[in-house]
Structures are given as structure tokens and as C-alpha cells.
Design an enzyme around this catalytic site. Structure first.
Site, PDB file in Angstrom:
ATOM      1  N   GLN A  41       7.811  11.038  72.530  1.00  0.00           N
ATOM      2  CA  GLN A  41       7.839  12.141  73.206  1.00  0.00           C
ATOM      3  C   GLN A  41       9.272  12.661  73.425  1.00  0.00           C
ATOM      4  O   GLN A  41       9.402  13.971  73.448  1.00  0.00           O
ATOM      5  CB  GLN A  41       6.773  11.999  74.360  1.00  0.00           C
ATOM      6  CG  GLN A  41       5.323  12.163  73.906  1.00  0.00           C
ATOM      7  CD  GLN A  41       4.474  12.859  74.594  1.00  0.00           C
ATOM      8  OE1 GLN A  41       4.356  12.678  75.897  1.00  0.00           O
ATOM      9  NE2 GLN A  41       3.615  13.840  74.203  1.00  0.00           N
ATOM     10  N   ARG A  53     -15.601  25.713  61.946  1.00  0.00           N
ATOM     11  CA  ARG A  53     -14.263  25.510  62.162  1.00  0.00           C
ATOM     12  C   ARG A  53     -13.640  26.846  61.700  1.00  0.00           C
ATOM     13  O   ARG A  53     -12.699  27.236  62.225  1.00  0.00           O
ATOM     14  CB  ARG A  53     -13.730  24.528  61.095  1.00  0.00           C
ATOM     15  CG  ARG A  53     -12.324  24.080  61.382  1.00  0.00           C
ATOM     16  CD  ARG A  53     -11.888  22.909  60.524  1.00  0.00           C
ATOM     17  NE  ARG A  53     -12.554  21.662  60.572  1.00  0.00           N
ATOM     18  CZ  ARG A  53     -12.677  20.952  61.757  1.00  0.00           C
ATOM     19  NH1 ARG A  53     -11.884  21.344  62.590  1.00  0.00           N
ATOM     20  NH2 ARG A  53     -13.475  19.701  61.887  1.00  0.00           N
ATOM     21  N   HIS A  80       4.200  15.984  65.095  1.00  0.00           N
ATOM     22  CA  HIS A  80       3.191  14.937  64.671  1.00  0.00           C
ATOM     23  C   HIS A  80       3.976  13.498  65.188  1.00  0.00           C
ATOM     24  O   HIS A  80       4.920  13.303  64.930  1.00  0.00           O
ATOM     25  CB  HIS A  80       2.868  14.844  63.394  1.00  0.00           C
ATOM     26  CG  HIS A  80       1.769  13.500  63.265  1.00  0.00           C
ATOM     27  ND1 HIS A  80       0.415  13.630  63.575  1.00  0.00           N
ATOM     28  CD2 HIS A  80       1.949  12.454  62.765  1.00  0.00           C
ATOM     29  CE1 HIS A  80      -0.266  12.419  63.152  1.00  0.00           C
ATOM     30  NE2 HIS A  80       0.535  11.650  62.795  1.00  0.00           N
TER      31      HIS A  80
HETATM   32  C1  GAR Z   1       2.409  15.059  71.227  1.00  0.00           C
HETATM   33  O1  GAR Z   1       3.126  13.600  71.156  1.00  0.00           O
HETATM   34  C2  GAR Z   1       2.122  15.316  69.932  1.00  0.00           C
HETATM   35  O2  GAR Z   1       2.915  14.923  69.005  1.00  0.00           O
HETATM   36  C3  GAR Z   1       0.675  14.692  69.800  1.00  0.00           C
HETATM   37  O3  GAR Z   1       0.034  14.887  70.764  1.00  0.00           O
HETATM   38  C4  GAR Z   1       1.009  15.015  71.982  1.00  0.00           C
HETATM   39  C5  GAR Z   1       0.940  15.870  72.813  1.00  0.00           C
HETATM   40  O4  GAR Z   1       1.579  15.882  74.041  1.00  0.00           O
HETATM   41  N1  GAR Z   1      -0.067  15.563  68.556  1.00  0.00           N
HETATM   42  C6  GAR Z   1      -0.945  14.679  67.711  1.00  0.00           C
HETATM   43  O5  GAR Z   1      -1.225  13.600  67.844  1.00  0.00           O
HETATM   44  C7  GAR Z   1      -1.494  15.642  66.537  1.00  0.00           C
HETATM   45  N2  GAR Z   1      -2.006  14.896  65.893  1.00  0.00           N
HETATM   46  P1  GAR Z   1       1.780  16.985  74.912  1.00  0.00           P
HETATM   47  O6  GAR Z   1       0.340  17.809  75.266  1.00  0.00           O
HETATM   48  O7  GAR Z   1       2.411  16.658  76.231  1.00  0.00           O
HETATM   49  O8  GAR Z   1       2.853  17.940  74.109  1.00  0.00           O
END
Ligand code: GAR
Length: 212
Positions: A174, A68, A112
Site C-alpha cells: 500500500q 451487475r 491492484h
Molecule cells: C488496496 O490495496 C487495493 O489495491 C486493493 O484493495 C486495497 C484497498 O485499500 N484492491 C483490490 O484488491 C482490488 N482487486 P484502501 O481502501 O485502503 O485504498
């Protein structure tokens, strides 16, 4: 004198709809530039969004590294080489090693899809539905050494409807993310966010005020 805008590297793993929101917000009184979009997935749709917008892209594949910390080092060096001052995790589904904080202290921001500290991790929307909560939401926070844990910059609640499934709830979450993430990045760009322990103060001292 006009200050140079903050340069951000945006890290993605998938669709990149939050990246799109950051791209679309540029030039509307928002003073950051996107120096690079990096994905750990070579087929991430978000990479195409960046190319369409004329933004440079890089792929840093997890499988090419033995640990990592080596993966994180490569990500940070790639971001630094683009001139980035800060990193935005916009749907980046890998955990960074703590060395990222040495490269970008108080300058990594994550979005998040839950009200942290509830439902950390990669399946926050499904976990919220499974738990039966009636309110969840969005957290934008600075990244620290622990997963989904750093100082909270902004939270906004989203109600869970009785007939929601993960897809319908995530869509409403979103639409909040797409509004608040550019807002936060813009405030950060203007030097309006100060971290004090677990707290983030929103002070209204634009960077311009400190420049002669
Ligand atoms: C978003 O909803 C973000 O909050 C989530 O992934 C999605 C990505 O959408 N992130 C996590 O879950 C991180 N733990 P996108 O690629 O369409 O922006």
C-alpha cells in the site's frame, strides 16, 4: 489558456487509504479534481475521508439492483452526473459490467495489489503469500471487459520477506500504491497516456501543448 483539470470519480469499498493519497496529492502540481467519491458500502471509512476533504459522496448499494449491468449503469450515471471524465477504482471490490467501458472508454483505472497477470481477484496479497512468491507488487491498469486484465500502465515490485504475513506485506504494497496511483492519475490527467492494444505509451505531450 489553462485547460480545465480532469474530473475523476473515485470508487471505494473500504478504508480508502488510496483515496486519501489522491486527496492529499491535489494541489502539488497534480491537475485533477475529485468530483465524487462513490462506495458500494454505506459504512466505508473512505466516505468519511471524502467528507473531511469536502468532496461529495454517494452510496450505490449492490443489493438495490437486480443485475451487475443495472448496478454498473447506476454507478456510471452517478459518476457522469458529478461531471466526472474518468473513474478510478481505489479498493472497489465489485466487478463492473462491460457497459462501464461504453460510458468511460479507456478512462477507468484500477489499482491492484499484485503483479498482474499473477494473482488477480479479491485476495491477491493472501494468494501471493500462499504461493510462496518472493516478489509481488502493485499494478495500475486500465480496466477492460475482463477482470484485472486491461492494459498495464505501471507496475512496481515489492519483495516478500520470509517473516511476512498478509498484513505486513499489504502495508508495504500500500505504501507503493499511495505513491504511484496519484502519479498515474496525474499523468492521465495531463493526456500523457495512450492505449495501443495491450500497451500503454507514456508520451510527454502535456495537454497544454495542444491548446492555443
Ligand atoms: C488496496 O490495496 C487495493 O489495491 C486493493 O484493495 C486495497 C484497498 O485499500 N484492491 C483490490 O484488491 C482490488 N482487486 P484502501 O481502501 O485502503 O485504498
Amino acid at each position: 489558456m489553462t485547460p480545465s483539470p480532469l474530473a475523476i470519480a473515485v470508487l471505494i469499498s473500504g478504508s480508502g487509504s488510496n483515496l486519501q493519497a489522491l486527496l492529499d496529492s491535489r494541489g502539488h502540481g497534480i491537475d485533477y479534481v475529485i468530483s465524487l467519491v462513490v462506495s458500494d458500502q454505506s459504512d466505508a471509512t473512505g466516505l468519511e475521508r471524502a467528507r473531511q476533504a469536502g468532496v461529495a459522496t454517494e452510496v450505490v448499494s449492490w443489493s438495490k439492483f437486480g443485475s451487475r449491468s443495472e448496478f454498473t449503469e447506476a454507478l456510471c450515471e452517478t459518476a457522469e452526473a458529478s461531471g466526472a471524465d474518468a473513474i478510478i477504482l481505489a479498493g472497489f471490490m465489485r466487478i463492473l459490467s462491460p457497459i462501464a467501458m461504453d460510458h468511460f472508454p479507456d478512462a477507468i483505472i484500477n489499482v491492484h495489489p499484485a503483479l498482474l497477470p499473477a494473482f488477480p481477484g479479491a485476495h491477491a496479497v493472501e494468494a501471493a503469500i500462499g504461493h510462496g512468491v518472493t516478489l509481488t507488487g502493485v499494478t495500475v491498469h486500465f480496466v477492460d471487459e475482463q477482470v484485472d486484465h486491461g492494459p498495464i500502465i505501471l507496475q512496481e515490485a515489492v519483495a516478500v520477506r520470509p517473516d511476512d504475513d498478509a498484513e505486513s506485506l499489504h502495508a508495504r504494497i500500500q505504501s507503493v500504491e499511495h505513491r504511484v496511483l496519484p502519479e498515474v492519475v496525474s499523468a492521465f490527467s495531463r493526456g500523457e497516456l495512450t492505449v495501443q492494444g495491450r500497451y500503454v505509451r507514456w508520451n510527454l505531450t502535456p495537454r497544454e501543448a495542444t491548446i492555443e
